[in-house]
Scaffold this motif. Structure first.
Motif, mmCIF file in Angstrom:
data_model
loop_
_atom_site.group_PDB
_atom_site.id
_atom_site.type_symbol
_atom_site.label_atom_id
_atom_site.label_comp_id
_atom_site.label_asym_id
_atom_site.label_seq_id
_atom_site.Cartn_x
_atom_site.Cartn_y
_atom_site.Cartn_z
ATOM 1 N N CYS A 102 0.829 -1.208 0.000
ATOM 2 C CA CYS A 102 0.000 0.000 0.000
ATOM 3 C C CYS A 102 0.871 1.268 0.000
ATOM 4 N N ALA A 153 -7.215 6.038 -2.486
ATOM 5 C CA ALA A 153 -8.208 5.865 -3.564
ATOM 6 C C ALA A 153 -9.272 4.829 -3.193
ATOM 7 N N CYS A 154 -8.883 3.818 -2.476
ATOM 8 C CA CYS A 154 -9.843 2.766 -2.102
ATOM 9 C C CYS A 154 -10.908 3.322 -1.147
ATOM 10 N N TYR A 197 -5.113 0.853 5.280
ATOM 11 C CA TYR A 197 -6.493 1.093 4.845
ATOM 12 C C TYR A 197 -7.302 -0.209 4.949
ATOM 13 N N CYS A 223 -7.103 0.455 -7.082
ATOM 14 C CA CYS A 223 -5.823 0.493 -6.352
ATOM 15 C C CYS A 223 -4.651 0.513 -7.349
ATOM 16 N N PRO A 224 -3.798 1.554 -7.285
ATOM 17 C CA PRO A 224 -2.699 1.644 -8.265
ATOM 18 C C PRO A 224 -1.503 0.753 -7.917
HETATM 19 S S1 SF4 Z 1 -5.908 2.296 -3.186
HETATM 20 FE FE1 SF4 Z 1 -4.362 0.705 -2.791
HETATM 21 S S2 SF4 Z 1 -2.466 1.867 -2.505
HETATM 22 FE FE2 SF4 Z 1 -4.155 3.356 -2.328
HETATM 23 S S3 SF4 Z 1 -4.573 3.428 -0.095
HETATM 24 FE FE3 SF4 Z 1 -5.957 1.888 -0.982
HETATM 25 S S4 SF4 Z 1 -4.826 -0.069 -0.748
HETATM 26 FE FE4 SF4 Z 1 -3.345 1.566 -0.465
#
Ligand code: SF4
Ligand code: SF4
Length: 300
Positions: free
Chosen positions: A54, A59-60, A76, A93-94
């Motif tokens: 992470c 974004a999530c 998260y 999720c990138p």
């Molecule tokens: S989208 Fe992926 S990288 Fe971004 S906070 Fe959520 S789990 Fe982490």
């Protein structure tokens, strides 16, 4: 008819005769301490979170339609009681820190996947294997695919823990060429302690399959300190030798390869202190079971 699978493995040589395509169905009624596929236990599609990947972009949390994700000291984290398994957070999720485990498929989808490999089956004496999870936890879906495979003369194997209603076995048995049947522990209470269920139904189903003349290979995961003692080996040998079919036995040495998977998925690994059995120990156990007149092999 639809079902939930979490993987398809091609060119497998350890899941039955010849070269095989193995379909992994989601959902298992057991919770074995040494389970190698902890992501398979839930019957539903789910998102797994890997905190080590992470990057903290948030974004999530922003995309979750039910507000299930919150920033905590562990990253998260999604509230399992609110998460609907929609998969949106994994999609955005990138960093591939969230991964969707499991997808809903229909019988036709699976048959198309299986039929891609028919040439390999024909040349090697292989076929398709249904594993999991516990494939019999989706008996209707499994039964439909097995029936379709039989109509196409595709060799079928079902890899089962044996814990399923008798009616489920009755439904699929005519369409299965070989059962790979896990036998773990003979004492019902010790079995319950390490798998979460008693073994009475499992032993009863194994007896029934043997009485029907079904082709069965017994697979015993050898877990040091759990089921590799003399008492369990003797009870296992006596039970199997008493079955009409005297099934072949395959001893599978415990290995710790799942440990990393538990760490990645943030699931506590209860076998942390166990080391694999030596080759010499596996040979001793094999010889012990062979004393009951059983054909025994070791390794997967
Ligand atoms: S989208 Fe992926 S990288 Fe971004 S906070 Fe959520 S789990 Fe982490
Ligand atoms: S799977 Fe859907 S509901 Fe569950 S946390 Fe992710 S976005 Fe939210």
């Amino acid at each position: 008819m639809t079902g939930v699978i979490f993987d398809i493995k091609r060119y497998s040589i350890h899941d039955g005769p010849g070269i095989r395509t193995t379909i992994f169905l989601k959902g298992c009624p057991l919770s074995c301490w040494w389970c190698h596929n902890p992501e398979s236990q839930s019957a539903f599609s789910e998102v797994i979170y890997r905190p080590d990947r992470c990057i903290g972009c948030g974004a999530c949390e922003a995309v979750c339609p039910v507000g299930a994700i919150a920033l905590t000291q562990r990253g998260y984290v999604a509230d399992p009681d609110r998460c609907t398994g929609c998969g949106e957070c994994a999609r955005v999720c990138p960093a591939e820190a969230r991964e969707m485990i499991g997808r809903v498929v229909n019988v036709e989808d699976i048959l198309k996947e299986i039929e891609k490999d028919v040439l390999f089956f024909d040349e090697s004496g292989g076929g398709v294997t249904f594993s999991g999870g516990e494939p019999l936890s989706q008996p209707g879906f499994l039964g439909e695919i097995l029936k379709a495979c039989r109509e196409r003369d595709i060799h079928t194997v079902v890899d089962t823990c044996g814990f399923a209603p008798r009616e489920a076995f009755e439904k699929i048995e005519p369409f299965v060429r070989l059962f790979l049947f896990d036998l773990k522990i003979m004492d019902p209470e010790i079995h319950r302690n390490f798998t979460s269920v008693s073994n009475e139904l499992i032993l009863s189903n194994l007896q029934w399959l043997s009485d029907q003349g079904a082709k069965v290979i017994i697979r015993i995961p050898v877990i040091p300190g759990v089921n590799d003692n003399e008492e369990n080996m003797e009870a296992t040998g006596k039970f199997l030798a008493g079955l009409p079919s005297r099934p072949e036995v395959n001893l599978l040495p415990y290995h710790a390869s799942a440990r990393e998977k538990y760490r990645r998925f943030g699931i506590p690994y209860r076998m942390a202190d166990i080391s694999p059995s030596s080759g010499e120990r596996m040979k001793e156990l094999s010889d012990r079971l062979a004393q009951f007149g059983l054909a025994v092999s070791t390794g997967g």
